[in-house]
Write an enzyme that holds these catalytic residues in place. Sequence first.
Site, PDB file in Angstrom:
ATOM      1  N   GLY A  12       0.820  -1.210   0.000  1.00  0.00           N
ATOM      2  CA  GLY A  12       0.000   0.000   0.000  1.00  0.00           C
ATOM      3  C   GLY A  12       0.847   1.251   0.000  1.00  0.00           C
ATOM      4  N   LYS A 205      -1.459 -18.700  -5.232  1.00  0.00           N
ATOM      5  CA  LYS A 205      -1.176 -18.106  -6.539  1.00  0.00           C
ATOM      6  C   LYS A 205      -1.553 -19.046  -7.677  1.00  0.00           C
ATOM      7  CE  LYS A 205       2.437 -15.390  -4.362  1.00  0.00           C
ATOM      8  NZ  LYS A 205       3.856 -15.382  -3.927  1.00  0.00           N
TER       9      LYS A 205
END
Lengths: 315, 315
Positions: A12, A205
């Site tokens: 972030g 993933k």
Amino acid sequence: MKLAILGAGAVGRSVADLAADYGHTVVAIADSSTATVDPGGIDIDATLERKAGDDGVGTADPDEIFETDYDVLVEATPTTLGDAEPGFSHTKRALESDRHVVLANKGPVAERYEDIRALEAESAGSIRFEATVGGAIPVLSTIEDSTPQAVTAVRGVLNGTANFILTRMAAEGLDYEHVLAEAQDLGVAEADPTFDVDGTDAALKFVILANVLADGGFALEDATVEGIQNVPGSALDLAAEDGRTIRLIGEATRDGVRVGPRLVPENGPLAVTGTRNIVQIETRNAGSLHSSGRGAGGPETATAVLSDVGRLPLL
Amino acid sequence: MKLAILGAGAVGRSVADLAADYGHTVVAIADSSTATVDPGGIDIDATLERKAGDDGVGTADPDEIFETDYDVLVEATPTTLGDAEPGFSHTKRALESDRHVVLANKGPVAERYEDIRALEAESAGSIRFEATVGGAIPVLSTIEDSTPQAVTAVRGVLNGTANFILTRMAAEGLDYEHVLAEAQDLGVAEADPTFDVDGTDAALKFVILANVLADGGFALEDATVEGIQNVPGSALDLAAEDGRTIRLIGEATRDGVRVGPRLVPENGPLAVTGTRNIVQIETRNAGSLHSSGRGAGGPETATAVLSDVGRLPLL
């Protein structure tokens, strides 16, 4: 585009840091308990400094993010399994407001892929999630551009921590526990390294990849997963005598997902070293595409987020 | 999208063959002297059979392509240097008609990049040219998504013929002339292999990359180019003693383009084998991305063309 960033961890913060280089404005950022909001663009340097000083990102409530006028929600809160909350609800809220969502959080697309796609279908906004697979390596956009139907399988190394540990064990003849401690000292492995070493991170993933290939149908529980905690140093020595080594390899096809330690040729493409990742994308018409690069890290993952933002249509 | 294909060599034919898999319709195809046109979509199988029988692609005049209602002109006629004609005029004509152009022809973007971009700026149509660099490997779209400003250099092996020859010379201890003949027998090298072995083909690709990084400013004449014709077998033997080998390596930065035979580590990423290509994209924020795959071939290059078509906005 105006970005509202949920999550002020490494990813972030890096997205906030790099957004202007890509021509975007950050109008809001929140961590788990604080937020800062400014429709004209927040003061990114001040915000990052404040966060570095352990004083949160501002004085607003995180919920105010959703009241802001933003184009893209960047969901960079920690990955959670099962119901994938609160990441799932964050995503839902943005899509129901006809906003775009770019995910760095693997939970929603690994564990509740069909639900997310259903919400997207009802929204003027789109979801993109390049950052959930392979960090800086453009895996999902490559599959998208080739068209998923043209891709038959994706294989590779998608966890840098496990790869680093195996590389060091082979290079130094040290055992797992010793190298894990080294990795933690270097910050390559977390204090709780479980998801990296037990294969869960890699499996998430590859589950996301299988969902892309098959348009849904997979969650973590569907994957066959084995980690590296039980790989003895002797196995690596034996492999080396044969010109091979061991890597934590995953594979996704439309039929399923498997992750586990595998013997690979020592000088072959799958024997990436250190924390590097590699994917091999098998295609119907163009053979095998290999892409390798840095699979993790704040700036690395942020470039994937910002790549996705660049590919979103104007609302 | 409705595709008008100019050029019925391996690439043009493969684009026609695969277009439907990607959801597109071929409304016209032309070779140097014949054409076939059908606003509802041509009979692709019949056209490819006719062409295979050396009877051209139809009975229409190639110029009729431009009268058709198409969305995207696929320019797959042979690459020419200098004024890049007739490829440049074909591209110009489509852009001036507010149509898109997808290039497999390197000429316009290697030799007259600024002119092409100026025409594009005045057009409702866009140009894309993934197929001009690295065949099936998504090089230009990766740079585009990372933003060119974030890329500092692109390096790699972008000519499969030269790479095959050097691989075989090293593997078998044979000299250049012998291996070139072998490559020609296998169809890996053309009857006139000049552009492959003298570095021109690779240089055109790195010039295109430099133009993308710097937004123009380069043509083939600006590149420093050396081919492989003078690499003696003995140089490869000497290199091998040192754990190295020789590859035809190119590099593009904003400052220039160089192509020439270089020593590389024998087991390193640049030592791709056979006709395989590799690019290393150096980025500011995400380290080095490596992508390798098949750099040439009808279907391989067609996947790059069709990838580009998929990224064009509706007109």
